[in-house]
Design an enzyme around this catalytic site. Structure first.
Site, mmCIF file in Angstrom:
data_model
loop_
_atom_site.group_PDB
_atom_site.id
_atom_site.type_symbol
_atom_site.label_atom_id
_atom_site.label_comp_id
_atom_site.label_asym_id
_atom_site.label_seq_id
_atom_site.Cartn_x
_atom_site.Cartn_y
_atom_site.Cartn_z
ATOM 1 N N ASP A 163 0.720 -1.309 0.059
ATOM 2 C CA ASP A 163 -0.120 -0.139 0.278
ATOM 3 C C ASP A 163 0.854 1.265 -0.015
ATOM 4 O O ASP A 163 2.009 1.325 0.316
ATOM 5 C CB ASP A 163 -1.013 -0.153 1.216
ATOM 6 C CG ASP A 163 -0.318 -0.031 2.470
ATOM 7 O OD1 ASP A 163 0.720 -0.571 2.639
ATOM 8 O OD2 ASP A 163 -0.992 0.561 3.587
ATOM 9 N N GLU B 2 -0.356 -0.557 5.935
ATOM 10 C CA GLU B 2 1.017 -0.349 6.814
ATOM 11 C C GLU B 2 0.783 1.346 6.856
ATOM 12 O O GLU B 2 1.077 1.895 7.862
ATOM 13 C CB GLU B 2 2.428 -0.460 6.087
ATOM 14 C CG GLU B 2 3.496 -0.453 7.111
ATOM 15 C CD GLU B 2 3.960 1.126 7.111
ATOM 16 O OE1 GLU B 2 4.811 1.418 8.005
ATOM 17 O OE2 GLU B 2 3.813 2.029 6.393
#
Ligand SMILES: [Zn+2]
Length: 384
Positions: A74, A140
């Site tokens: 991500d 994250e």
């Protein structure tokens, strides 16, 4: 043909995996790893109030030791795409650099460890001496609730054991090979609330101004928390907001608040730190200030990976490839390493972090091949 980190990184950048979207990034990686003989698993985690997030775990080999490479696909949003010199999700190459959101944080790092693992497997005819695993999350950059922390637990419940981990976050400051992160400070957020008595500003004797008490306590809380430790800089408390919310000029407000964040080292635990702060406030208040603390829950505890054979191995691999001896650092924000440390020793080493989260995030193509060579060297030395 050797696995090419630049090709892998470009493919990953072209997936719009803006947190918490999967964007095709994990599916691409899964395909690549499956083809190379990895056993792969996807796991979607969710909980009330957070977005469901997709994650990937892959392992080649069944034997011990199991060397884990961890990372996240991500990325933070691109911001105004028009201000980029190269579109953020195109993966364009220009002036010897690969441009795009995630080029350094950290699709580039993932591409390098995937390429290194594929190359090693190729050289061993698909039979590693031990095991290589990849643990890649899609959560994250946001709340980090449905990512690494749950994926590690999931893996443990499925009988997976890890011996050592390299997290491919951009750890280097100026040049590839200058820094390994071997720990992170903890982070704790709190609010100090002082209660007074509201009243007319012309009659202060009939009111009790909470701002006076708040500034007294704030001064007390600014005292040093420690002098640092062997592996860490001194802890720091920083006020981030002071809030009274009083729009009236002739009113003494009834309440005043100050928010703060503490970045703390291994001289404290969260509980001990809260006690220390509360004691200081109590002493400064001397029975004259009415106050309370609100502490936000924190999953960002301090940790350090003490120097040892694994650290020595990583330092030697970096030195052999780059000619540089990296320093061990514990500076910067938190990362998923804070969760991995509960399962096995973890070091963070990846690209140079300078352009992360910025417009025109980019990684030199040369760095991508050098980092792949470093990871490849680490694997070689690890399995001896
Ligand atoms: Zn990152």
């Amino acid at each position: 043909m050797p696995a090419d980190p630049v090709t892998i990184a470009r493919e990953l950048i072209r997936c719009r995996s803006v947190t918490p979207e999967e964007g095709g990034a994990l599916t691409y990686l899964q395909g690549l790893l499956t083809q190379a003989g990895f056993e792969t698993h996807r796991a979607v985690f969710a909980e009330p109030g957070t977005a469901a997030v997709d994650n990937l775990y892959a392992r080649a080999g069944k034997a011990k030791p199991n060397l884990l490479f961890a990372g996240h696909t991500d990325v933070v949003p691109a911001g105004n795409e028009a201000s980029w010199s190269h579109p953020p999700f195109a993966g364009e190459l220009a002036d010897g650099k690969l441009y795009g959101r995630g080029a350094v944080d950290m699709k580039g790092g993932i591409a390098c460890f995937a390429a290194a693992a594929l190359d090693y497997l190729g050289a061993k005819g698909g039979e590693p001496k031990g095991s290589i695993s990849l643990l890649v999350t899609g959560d994250e950059e946001s709340v980090a609730v449905n990512g690494t922390v749950k994926l590690l637990k999931w893996a443990a419940e499925h009988g997976e054991r890890f011996d050592h981990c390299i997290l491919g976050e951009p750890s280097n400051v100026e040049i590839l090979g200058d820094t390994i992160k071997a720990g992170r400070r903890g982070s704790l957020n709190g609010t100090l609330i002082v209660t007074g008595r509201q009243g007319h500003v012309a009659y202060p004797e009939r009111a009790e101004n909470p701002i006076r008490g708040l500034t007294t306590l704030m001064t007390a809380l600014r005292a040093p928390l420690d002098e640092g430790s062997e592996h860490f800089a001194p802890s720091n408390l920083e006020f981030t907001s002071v809030d009274v919310g009083n729009a009236t000029v002739n009113l003494i407000p009834g309440e005043a608040r100050a928010r703060f964040n503490i970045r703390y080292n291994d001289r404290h635990s969260q509980t001990a730190l809260k006690t220390l702060i509360e004691r200081r406030a109590e002493a400064a208040a001397a029975g004259h200030v009415r106050y309370a603390f609100e502490w936000q829950p924190s999953n960002a505890d301090v940790f350090v990976t003490k120097p040892g054979p694994f650290t020595e191995l990583a330092i030697a691999a970096i030195a052999e490839v780059t000619g540089r001896k990296p320093q061990l650092s514990t500076s910067g924000g938190t990362s998923d390493a804070r969760f991995i440390t509960d399962y096995c020793p973890v070091l963070e080493f990846g690209l140079v972090g300078q352009t992360m989260h910025q417009v025109d995030e980019s990684a030199p193509v040369k760095d991508l091949s050098t980092l792949t060579a470093i990871y490849r060297r680490i694997i070689e030395k690890y399995f001896g």
